[in-house]
Design a protein around this motif. Structure first.
Motif, PDB file in Angstrom:
ATOM      1  N   TRP A   1      -7.612   4.150   2.545  1.00 15.77           N
ATOM      2  CA  TRP A   1      -6.173   3.865   2.419  1.00 15.77           C
ATOM      3  C   TRP A   1      -5.379   3.720   3.798  1.00 15.77           C
ATOM      4  O   TRP A   1      -4.267   2.988   3.858  1.00 15.77           O
TER       5      TRP A   1
ATOM      6  N   SER B   1      -6.353   4.218  -6.264  1.00 15.41           N
ATOM      7  CA  SER B   1      -4.892   3.824  -5.836  1.00 15.41           C
ATOM      8  C   SER B   1      -4.627   2.782  -5.008  1.00 15.41           C
ATOM      9  O   SER B   1      -3.785   2.202  -5.230  1.00 15.41           O
ATOM     10  N   GLN B   2      -5.366   2.500  -4.026  1.00 18.27           N
ATOM     11  CA  GLN B   2      -5.272   1.495  -3.240  1.00 18.27           C
ATOM     12  C   GLN B   2      -6.143   0.259  -3.589  1.00 18.27           C
ATOM     13  O   GLN B   2      -6.222  -0.609  -2.689  1.00 18.27           O
TER      14      GLN B   2
ATOM     15  N   SER C   1      -4.605  13.953  -1.638  1.00 16.04           N
ATOM     16  CA  SER C   1      -4.443  14.760  -3.000  1.00 16.04           C
ATOM     17  C   SER C   1      -5.897  14.867  -3.300  1.00 16.04           C
ATOM     18  O   SER C   1      -6.095  16.048  -3.852  1.00 16.04           O
TER      19      SER C   1
ATOM     20  N   TYR D   1       1.905   2.794  -8.990  1.00 20.76           N
ATOM     21  CA  TYR D   1       3.242   2.192  -8.255  1.00 20.76           C
ATOM     22  C   TYR D   1       2.775   1.385  -6.861  1.00 20.76           C
ATOM     23  O   TYR D   1       3.846   1.005  -6.419  1.00 20.76           O
ATOM     24  N   LYS D   2       1.452   1.062  -6.855  1.00 17.69           N
ATOM     25  CA  LYS D   2       1.085   0.353  -5.685  1.00 17.69           C
ATOM     26  C   LYS D   2       0.484  -0.926  -6.092  1.00 17.69           C
ATOM     27  O   LYS D   2       1.320  -1.981  -6.526  1.00 17.69           O
TER      28      LYS D   2
ATOM     29  N   ALA E   1       0.228  11.438 -11.614  1.00 14.35           N
ATOM     30  CA  ALA E   1      -0.302  11.196 -10.275  1.00 14.35           C
ATOM     31  C   ALA E   1      -1.733  11.428 -10.052  1.00 14.35           C
ATOM     32  O   ALA E   1      -2.544  11.792 -10.761  1.00 14.35           O
ATOM     33  N   THR E   2      -2.146  10.718  -8.929  1.00 19.54           N
ATOM     34  CA  THR E   2      -3.497  10.886  -8.680  1.00 19.54           C
ATOM     35  C   THR E   2      -4.139  12.255  -8.536  1.00 19.54           C
ATOM     36  O   THR E   2      -5.151  12.335  -8.963  1.00 19.54           O
ATOM     37  N   SER E   3      -3.257  13.180  -7.992  1.00 21.37           N
ATOM     38  CA  SER E   3      -3.577  14.500  -8.025  1.00 21.37           C
ATOM     39  C   SER E   3      -4.009  14.941  -9.051  1.00 21.37           C
ATOM     40  O   SER E   3      -4.728  15.957  -9.422  1.00 21.37           O
TER      41      SER E   3
ATOM     42  N   ASP F   1     -11.106   7.140  -6.341  1.00 26.93           N
ATOM     43  CA  ASP F   1      -9.728   7.093  -6.401  1.00 26.93           C
ATOM     44  C   ASP F   1      -9.466   5.568  -6.044  1.00 26.93           C
ATOM     45  O   ASP F   1      -9.537   4.882  -4.990  1.00 26.93           O
TER      46      ASP F   1
ATOM     47  N   VAL G   1      -3.035   5.920  -8.867  1.00 29.01           N
ATOM     48  CA  VAL G   1      -1.340   5.784  -9.123  1.00 29.01           C
ATOM     49  C   VAL G   1      -1.012   4.460  -9.875  1.00 29.01           C
ATOM     50  O   VAL G   1      -2.127   3.663 -10.155  1.00 29.01           O
TER      51      VAL G   1
ATOM     52  N   TYR H   1      -7.051  10.461   1.599  1.00 24.80           N
ATOM     53  CA  TYR H   1      -5.870  10.757   1.265  1.00 24.80           C
ATOM     54  C   TYR H   1      -5.824  12.168   0.885  1.00 24.80           C
ATOM     55  O   TYR H   1      -6.807  12.606   0.278  1.00 24.80           O
TER      56      TYR H   1
ATOM     57  N   ALA I   1       0.730  -1.173  -0.014  1.00 23.69           N
ATOM     58  CA  ALA I   1       0.120   0.040  -0.042  1.00 23.69           C
ATOM     59  C   ALA I   1       0.998   1.270   0.055  1.00 23.69           C
ATOM     60  O   ALA I   1       0.346   2.291  -0.270  1.00 23.69           O
TER      61      ALA I   1
HETATM   62  C1  LIG Z   1      -5.815   6.595  -1.585  1.00 22.40           C
HETATM   63  C2  LIG Z   1      -4.208   7.311  -2.177  1.00 22.40           C
HETATM   64  N1  LIG Z   1      -4.583   8.195  -3.193  1.00 22.40           N
HETATM   65  C3  LIG Z   1      -3.473   8.932  -3.817  1.00 22.40           C
HETATM   66  C4  LIG Z   1      -2.341   8.423  -3.248  1.00 22.40           C
HETATM   67  C5  LIG Z   1      -1.151   9.096  -3.895  1.00 22.40           C
HETATM   68  O1  LIG Z   1      -1.467  10.449  -4.657  1.00 22.40           O
HETATM   69  P1  LIG Z   1      -0.570  11.109  -5.558  1.00 22.40           P
HETATM   70  O2  LIG Z   1      -0.614  10.450  -6.603  1.00 22.40           O
HETATM   71  O3  LIG Z   1      -1.392  12.546  -5.881  1.00 22.40           O
HETATM   72  O4  LIG Z   1       0.886  11.313  -5.026  1.00 22.40           O
HETATM   73  C6  LIG Z   1      -2.127   7.569  -2.186  1.00 22.40           C
HETATM   74  C7  LIG Z   1      -0.633   7.281  -1.591  1.00 22.40           C
HETATM   75  O5  LIG Z   1      -0.391   6.657  -0.672  1.00 22.40           O
HETATM   76  C8  LIG Z   1      -3.309   6.922  -1.627  1.00 22.40           C
HETATM   77  O6  LIG Z   1      -3.221   6.174  -0.771  1.00 22.40           O
END
Ligand SMILES: Cc1ncc(COP(=O)(O)O)c(C=O)c1O
Length: 382
Positions: A161, A188-189, A112, A211-212, A83-85, A186, A209, A110, A25
């Motif tokens: 997250w 990402s997770q 972002s 990279y997870k 990036a997620t942001s 989102d 993202v 998170y 994670a």
């Molecule tokens: C739920 C979640 N969203 C986004 C991110 C990363 O955000 P960003 O790609 O904006 O750096 C993470 C990183 O831990 C995350 O856990």
């Protein structure tokens, strides 16, 4: 490579025998295939004369198709973002919530997404509605009663997250549709470890993202946009997302039109010669294993950990968690020491707030689980 043979799965990852890594994670463990793809890409990049004009497009289009498949969507809906942001920013830039309406988010989400919605709220006079979950309550039970006609945007993940607590996206998506709110996910997770089907959920945007749980390189993220959002405003105007950018000789015949679909939202320099082959290798492997099978294999691992740590007096922080990601509530007295104690045993997990977050991938073996449980039992015994 079959998913039912744990020994071969461990050998697919660059994780040494004496390391028990439970922190996907945070940053994924690396597949050998991904590392090799990166090394090959770097060698190739050192010989730019071997890179043809078509190579500016072909890898990227392959990746778009693979990630589209991973989330049950079409390649045309996929934009390549850093990036997620960035994905959140595109979404916020293209949703038009009426002033006075609400953006629903989860407590402790998170940053972002939160910062993006806060900016939009300030610009458009919106209210941020933060939904809290009572102990023992499922996220959907906390969200659904608050999700009414006053909400114009719902921004949620599939799991929280910090502790993997589960968000039932199907019921949230259905209610969002009923009240006319846009849905932004989102992922990402969860993307890559939990089945996601944009065809069924019909979100407005999904950002993630890479990279997870996607096992890819840092710096390559994804944004999926629903068909009705594919003619919006990109954050930046780069040359390659314009129509006919393949024709290098005529780039200064400036075009108003964009490349089709969500490609207009691609970041500048999205070709990323060094990283794209790594992301392709990672996504190919995930699809070969199959996300459902990954989820069920990881559910077995996390289920065993929950069972065995319960005997130590450690309990999950939520009634339901993702198959891949769990949080154990840690008594206050143990919080400062638990991660260092695990690291002394070469076990790697993360503390997020009051919760020990444990996030295995398919590299984790029974011996890793034993080592984690042993280290935790010593930490509990003090
Ligand atoms: C739920 C979640 N969203 C986004 C991110 C990363 O955000 P960003 O790609 O904006 O750096 C993470 C990183 O831990 C995350 O856990």
């Amino acid at each position: 490579m079959p998913i039912d043979s744990p020994a071969s799965l461990r050998s697919a990852f660059a994780v040494p025998e004496d390391v028990s890594y439970f922190n996907t994670a945070n940053l994924s463990p690396m597949l050998h295939a991904v590392q090799h793809a990166g090394e090959d890409a770097l060698s190739r990049r050192a010989r730019p004369w071997t890179i043809a004009e078509d190579d500016w497009f072909s890898g990227v289009e392959r990746l778009r198709a693979l990630v589209g498949e991973l989330l049950g969507g079409d390649a045309d809906g996929l934009a390549l973002v850093p990036a997620t942001s960035y994905g959140f920013a595109v979404a916020a830039n293209n949703l038009r919530p009426p002033s006075g309406s609400r953006v629903l988010v989860l407590d402790g989400e998170y940053p972002s997404g939160i910062y993006t919605w806060r900016r939009l709220a300030a610009q458009r006079e919106l209210e941020i509605l933060t939904v809290r979950r009572e102990p023992g309550e499922a996220w959907a039970d906390a969200v659904l009663p608050r999700l009414d006609e006053r909400v114009s945007v719902v921004s949620v993940p599939n799991v929280h997250w910090t502790d993997g607590s589960w968000v039932d996206l199907a019921s949230v998506a259905e209610r969002a549709r009923e009240v006319g709110a846009a849905l932004v996910i989102d992922a990402s997770q969860s993307l890559g470890a939990v089945p996601l089907d944009v065809g069924k959920l019909r979100p407005d945007f999904v950002t993630s993202v890479g990279y997870k749980w996607q096992l890819g390189p840092f710096g390559r993220g994804y944004l999926w946009a629903a068909p009705e959002h594919r003619d919006g405003s990109p954050l930046e105007e780069n040359w390659i997302s314009r129509a006919e950018s393949q024709d290098f000789a005529r780039l200064i015949d400036y075009r108003d039109a964009y490349q089709p679909g969500a490609r207009r939202y691609d970041q500048g320099e999205r070709t990323m010669f060094e990283l794209t082959p790594m992301a392709i290798a990672a996504t190919e492997q995930l699809l070969a294993w199959g996300v459902e099978d990954i989820a069920s294999a990881l559910a077995t691992v996390t289920g065993t950990i929950v069972e065995r740590t319960r005997e130590l007096g450690l309990h999950p922080s939520a009634p339901k968690h993702g198959p891949h990601l769990i949080g154990l509530a840690v008594p206050e007295a143990m919080r400062d020491n638990i991660v260092p104690a695990l690291e002394r045993a070469r076990c790697y997990a993360a503390l997020r707030g009051s919760v020990l977050r444990i996030s295995p991938h398919l590299h984790v073996t029974d011996a890793d689980v034993d080592r984690l449980v042993d280290a935790l039992s010593r930490a509990v015994a003090g």
